[in-house]
Motif scaffolding. Structure first.
Motif, PDB file in Angstrom:
ATOM      1  N   LEU A 106       0.806  -1.226   0.000  1.00  0.00           N
ATOM      2  CA  LEU A 106       0.000   0.000   0.000  1.00  0.00           C
ATOM      3  C   LEU A 106       0.838   1.273   0.000  1.00  0.00           C
ATOM      4  CD1 LEU A 106      -2.984  -0.958   2.334  1.00  0.00           C
ATOM      5  CD2 LEU A 106      -2.852  -1.027  -0.166  1.00  0.00           C
ATOM      6  N   ALA A 107       2.055   1.207   0.529  1.00  0.00           N
ATOM      7  CA  ALA A 107       2.904   2.400   0.531  1.00  0.00           C
ATOM      8  C   ALA A 107       3.890   2.388  -0.636  1.00  0.00           C
ATOM      9  CB  ALA A 107       3.655   2.506   1.858  1.00  0.00           C
ATOM     10  N   GLY A 181      -6.452   0.331   8.570  1.00  0.00           N
ATOM     11  CA  GLY A 181      -5.706   1.171   7.626  1.00  0.00           C
ATOM     12  C   GLY A 181      -6.472   2.382   7.124  1.00  0.00           C
TER      13      GLY A 181
ATOM     14  N   LEU B 282      -6.009   6.606  -0.842  1.00  0.00           N
ATOM     15  CA  LEU B 282      -4.789   6.015  -0.296  1.00  0.00           C
ATOM     16  C   LEU B 282      -3.666   7.059  -0.281  1.00  0.00           C
ATOM     17  CD1 LEU B 282      -3.289   3.481   0.687  1.00  0.00           C
ATOM     18  CD2 LEU B 282      -2.877   2.908  -1.720  1.00  0.00           C
ATOM     19  N   LEU B 283      -3.103   7.284   0.897  1.00  0.00           N
ATOM     20  CA  LEU B 283      -2.020   8.263   1.026  1.00  0.00           C
ATOM     21  C   LEU B 283      -0.656   7.571   0.915  1.00  0.00           C
ATOM     22  CD1 LEU B 283      -3.391  10.594   3.848  1.00  0.00           C
ATOM     23  CD2 LEU B 283      -3.909  10.562   1.404  1.00  0.00           C
ATOM     24  N   ALA B 284       0.393   8.384   0.881  1.00  0.00           N
ATOM     25  CA  ALA B 284       1.740   7.844   0.620  1.00  0.00           C
ATOM     26  C   ALA B 284       2.189   6.856   1.689  1.00  0.00           C
ATOM     27  CB  ALA B 284       2.731   9.003   0.516  1.00  0.00           C
ATOM     28  N   ASP B 285       1.712   7.018   2.936  1.00  0.00           N
ATOM     29  CA  ASP B 285       2.170   6.129   4.008  1.00  0.00           C
ATOM     30  C   ASP B 285       1.407   4.809   4.065  1.00  0.00           C
ATOM     31  OD1 ASP B 285      -0.298   6.778   5.039  1.00  0.00           O
ATOM     32  OD2 ASP B 285       0.450   7.741   6.857  1.00  0.00           O
ATOM     33  N   GLY B 286       0.484   4.598   3.107  1.00  0.00           N
ATOM     34  CA  GLY B 286      -0.239   3.330   3.062  1.00  0.00           C
ATOM     35  C   GLY B 286      -1.562   3.350   3.807  1.00  0.00           C
ATOM     36  N   ASN B 287      -1.829   4.432   4.556  1.00  0.00           N
ATOM     37  CA  ASN B 287      -3.151   4.585   5.178  1.00  0.00           C
ATOM     38  C   ASN B 287      -4.079   5.321   4.214  1.00  0.00           C
ATOM     39  OD1 ASN B 287      -2.868   3.405   7.881  1.00  0.00           O
ATOM     40  ND2 ASN B 287      -1.310   4.992   8.144  1.00  0.00           N
ATOM     41  N   ALA B 288      -5.373   5.141   4.424  1.00  0.00           N
ATOM     42  CA  ALA B 288      -6.333   5.715   3.481  1.00  0.00           C
ATOM     43  C   ALA B 288      -7.392   6.532   4.200  1.00  0.00           C
ATOM     44  CB  ALA B 288      -7.001   4.615   2.666  1.00  0.00           C
TER      45      ALA B 288
END
Lengths: 232, 423
Positions: A106-107, A181, B282-288
């Motif tokens: 995801l990152a 998440g 979805l943001l760059a750090d993998g959280n959304a």
């Protein structure tokens, strides 16, 4: 007294309306007060009608029908009903959605968002497969079939073993890895205070360089190529 | 350097100067010679002598055959097939603020359903005192309102996160339309059913084969949502949800459920596919981010643009575009022609309505040299449209949705425009 406005009052307000129209560029009046006791329109829905249409499922299990299905049964249904778009292992064919894999991406520069890597709740799988799949024959599969397909998708994502049986009873015990998440829209705190204020209008920069050009990619429809990204 | 017209009112002196120049031209034969070559004056045109169409030739009128190129277009590589897919409004061919019904972009997830209105029902169920079913005739007996609102897909400009990719504002910004809706305040329908105190969310559901669903907080449902059955005065088009659609002003287009068949009231959101797997950022750090409903202020210059180059030489030139905000009106748009060194306030024209498109113009004297055009919207909350790099700094490049960054067009000496990014 009538629950609806007196017609004479309506005439009176229309007079005011005409006067106001001369001064205002646009007029908007609310559709009016809700009458005492309601409009009395429509009719009561019957239990059978609600049962036929109310098919939605929530993360807390609300809406799940009785039934169960195994990974093994799910694999068979999957092969027949799903694999020609989503692939034998839910890896996706062409641009049809990839539903398995992608853990830990995801990152990354190119994240792979699947049930296992991204979706927060299993109930979404059950709800969507029943309401919208198979593509072109929605709401045609039985509850046992949907439980089985959902179990197979869990297996494809290494979340359960091959002897797993999913049912209404154990459904909410299964948690997807990326449940935590997600967070509530925070633009009001993180962006709005930043993207505000009087911007520079004159002599704002010394030089300007072009850093990217669309013609290099050449993916606009008339030009024929294929670009990156997806909206689906 | 291109001259900027001040106030744009021609002075009497300039008017006389123009007349004098025309006089000189006539004396030297210039104007007369040009007129002789003009095909418009090569005898009388057929439409000046022969009769036109009778009134029964087109019971439902269509645009001129000379406008046949004005069409919605799709980008085939974006989706797996053209049924669960999208096409784009030709913004560069339009003016004013209203989108004609037949040019409103389409996005459906199970094809455009052809729903028989006689067999269409709206059900309200869940945490209400009375679970109700309405026919279309029932609905048309409720008081109704008219409002102009833009509908923008959250993925509009989504293909541009990693850099300039598509050459045309139809493709970069065409997942939007702006229409006058006639509909019933959703609040009235919910009051008719009697929302219970535990009812904090609604689920809107469509009657199409995708059974589209979205969760909406009750505050929004009771605020300005409409259950609409007309657009721009006529019945909704099939591809816009005929006979009934939800209108969720200022919020992302996916929530405006088409072919609306059911509203359920509940005590928690449903977290369905279109608010988990899709339409989360979805943001760059993998959280959304989830539930990013509001559409941020945005603008784009529609002319000139890659599909609509400048076709004349230097001199008086009109730049025009659109601006909108999901949080209110657009009191101001700035335009630059030199890539942001200097900005000018554009001229707003037409109605300024909340959560509606706004039209702006910038009239200037083009010197024939290359231009780097941008527009920057300010909305009524004070929000100023950010650059794409400002957005990337906060969100990275993987969020797909809600890209409202400033668009740049490079215009060369020939007037041709290209989608670019600049420093």
């Amino acid at each position: 007294m009538s629950r609806f406005p007196d017609p004479r009052m309506i005439r009176g307000s229309l007079g005011a309306f005409v006067v106001a129209a001369l001064a205002l560029p646009a007029l908007a009046e609310d559709a009016g007060q809700f009458p005492e006791g309601g409009f009395g329109l429509g009719r009561e829905a019957t239990p059978d009608e609600i049962a036929l249409w109310d098919i939605d499922i929530r993360p807390d299990g609300k809406g799940l029908p009785a039934g169960s299905g195994s990974v093994e049964a799910g694999e068979e249904i999957w092969t027949y009903e799903c694999a020609h778009c989503h692939g034998d292992f839910a890896e996706g064919i062409d641009r049809w959605p990839v539903l398995a894999g992608g853990e830990g991406t995801l990152a990354n520069d190119r994240p792979v968002k699947t049930i296992g890597s991204y979706w927060p709740y299993l109930s979404t799988v059950y709800d969507y497969v029943y309401r919208a799949m198979p593509f072109g024959y929605s709401q045609s599969l039985s509850a046992d079939d949907i439980y089985a397909i959902t179990a197979y998708l869990l297996y494809s994502n290494y979340i359960v073993e091959d002897d797993f049986v999913l049912s209404r009873e154990n459904f909410t015990e299964v948690r997807l890895p990326n449940e935590d998440g997600f967070f509530m829209d925070d633009r009001a705190e993180t962006e709005l205070p930043v993207f505000i204020g009087e911007p520079c209008m004159t002599d704002c920069k010394d030089s300007v360089e072009i850093t990217a050009r669309a013609v290099i990619l050449d993916v606009t429809p008339e030009d024929g190529g294929e670009g990156g990204g997806s909206i689906d | 350097m291109s001259g900027i017209f001040k106030g744009m009112k021609p002075s009497r002196r300039a008017f006389l100067r123009g007349a004098a120049a025309a006089g000189v031209g006539a004396a030297s034969g210039g104007v007369a010679a040009r007129a002789a070559q003009d095909p418009a004056f090569d005898g009388l045109q057929p439409w000046m002598q022969q009769l036109g169409d009778p009134v029964d030739a087109a019971p439902y009128g269509m645009p001129s055959e000379f406008e046949a190129h004005v069409q919605r277009k799709t980008v085939y590589w974006l989706t797996a097939d053209p049924i669960s897919s999208i096409n784009f409004t030709p913004l560069h061919e339009l003016d004013g603020i209203i989108t004609p019904n037949g040019l409103c972009f389409e996005r459906h997830h199970g094809g455009a359903a052809h729903v028989d209105p006689a067999l269409h029902r709206l059900m309200i169920n869940g945490l209400v005192d009375r679970e109700l079913v309405f026919t279309m005739e029932d609905l048309k007996r409720f008081p109704r309102e008219n409002h102009v609102y833009f509908l923008e897909c959250a993925a509009n400009s989504g293909m541009e996160w990693r850099g300039a990719q598509l050459n045309g504002c139809q493709f970069t910004h065409g997942m939007i339309h702006n229409v006058m809706y006639t509909g019933i305040p959703l609040k009235l329908l919910l009051q008719e059913a009697g929302v219970q105190t535990a009812g904090k969310w609604i689920l809107a559901e469509g009657a199409d084969a995708s059974g589209m669903t979205r969760s909406i907080p009750i505050e929004k449902a009771l605020d300005d949502c409409l259950v609409a059955f007309k657009m721009n005065g006529e019945a909704l088009r099939v591809e816009q949800g005929y006979p009934l659609r939800l209108v969720v002003p200022g919020w992302e287009g996916n929530m405006w459920v088409k072919w609306l068949r059911r509203i359920e009231v509940g005590d928690a959101p449903w977290h369905h596919r279109e608010e988990t797997s899709k339409y989360t950022d979805l943001l760059a750090d993998g959280n959304a981010r989830r539930f990013t409903w509001e559409m941020d202020a945005k603008s784009v210059i529609t002319n000139p643009s890659p599909q609509a180059p400048i076709t004349h030489s230097k001199g008086p030139t009109v730049i025009t575009g659109l601006a909108w905000s999901g949080r209110g009106t657009i009191p101001r748009v700035d335009v630059t022609i030199d890539g942001g060194k200097n900005w000018y306030k554009a001229r707003m024209s037409g109605p300024s309505l909340t959560k509606s498109m706004h039209r702006f113009y910038f009239d200037f004297d083009w010197d024939g040299k290359p231009l780097l055009l941008q527009s920057r919207a300010h909305d009524s909350t004070g929000y100023v449209q950010p650059t794409k790099d400002q957005l990337r700094a906060v969100r990275g490049e993987n969020s797909i949705y809600h890209n409202n960054g400033i668009q740049t067009w490079h215009v060369n000496e020939k007037g041709e425009a290209e989608n670019v990014e600049i420093s």
